[in-house]
Design a protein around this motif. Structure first.
Motif, mmCIF file in Angstrom:
data_model
loop_
_atom_site.group_PDB
_atom_site.id
_atom_site.type_symbol
_atom_site.label_atom_id
_atom_site.label_comp_id
_atom_site.label_asym_id
_atom_site.label_seq_id
_atom_site.Cartn_x
_atom_site.Cartn_y
_atom_site.Cartn_z
ATOM 1 N N ASP A 157 41.189 45.010 48.830
ATOM 2 C CA ASP A 157 41.773 46.119 48.062
ATOM 3 C C ASP A 157 42.528 47.105 48.941
ATOM 4 O OD1 ASP A 157 41.812 46.246 45.313
ATOM 5 O OD2 ASP A 157 39.703 46.799 45.149
ATOM 6 N N HIS A 171 47.839 44.406 44.988
ATOM 7 C CA HIS A 171 47.873 45.250 43.787
ATOM 8 C C HIS A 171 46.487 45.362 43.153
ATOM 9 C CE1 HIS A 171 52.257 45.684 43.421
ATOM 10 N NE2 HIS A 171 52.277 44.510 44.026
ATOM 11 N N ARG A 172 45.779 44.233 43.079
ATOM 12 C CA ARG A 172 44.414 44.278 42.541
ATOM 13 C C ARG A 172 43.650 43.011 42.924
ATOM 14 N NH1 ARG A 172 47.712 43.794 38.368
ATOM 15 N NH2 ARG A 172 47.559 42.065 36.936
#
Length: 178
Positions: A81, A87-88
């Motif tokens: 992360d 991004h995710r």
């Protein structure tokens, strides 16, 4: 009741297999950074697949299968992360039962009864014949990792000479997107 002044020994956490979907910018070096994160911390990657999923936005999806205790998996997700192009990160294992599939190509060489048995096994598993000569076949099978492993084991007996596997592609069940 604890009759001693010393704390009880911590119980060992079970090691579990987790499938992580990582959405990243599709740019040079991203895969190397993610692989480096795993190797630099001594984490193992059991399966790794990568493909651009949104061409206009230059977004890729990396599916990583790894194993570890709950604490180790949490550390991996936290480290991922923090990487800039990420991004995710979604742990598909925690979202419930994910659909996981793998593609495998197998080359089998043989004559006579081995050839007949290879064709019979391929039909039983629903494998497609991509190439056939008088002495060899190339089969394609898509399925769960366990199904692929069973097919490989059986084909070893009838003349398996080469295997190529894609690694796992996974997606959570239901209508919700990642």
């Amino acid at each position: 009741m604890n009759t001693t002044h010393y704390p009880t020994a911590p119980t060992a956490q079970p090691i579990a297999r987790h499938t992580l979907a990582v959405i990243v910018d599709n740019e040079p070096g991203v895969l190397a950074r993610i692989a480096g994160l795993f190797s630099g911390r001594g984490y193992n990657i059991e399966s790794l697949t990568v493909s651009e999923t949104e061409h206009e936005k230059h977004i890729s999806r990396i599916t990583v299968v790894t194993s570890g205790t709950a604490n180790v998996i949490d550390q991996i997700k936290a480290h991922l992360d923090r990487l800039v192009p990420v991004h995710r990160v979604v742990d598909l294992t925690l979202q419930g039962e994910a659909i996981e599939r793998e593609l495998c190509l197998l080359k089998v060489v043989g004559k006579g009864d081995h050839r007949v048995e290879a064709m019979r096994l391929a039909a039983a598993f629903g494998a497609r014949t991509l190439d056939a000569t008088l002495t060899s076949f190339v089969f394609e099978l898509t399925g769960s990792t366990e199904e692929i492993e069973r097919f490989i084991k059986l084909m070893t007996v009838v003349g398996l000479t080469e295997v190529s596997r894609t690694g796992i592609a996974a997606m959570s069940r239901g209508p919700d997107a990642m």
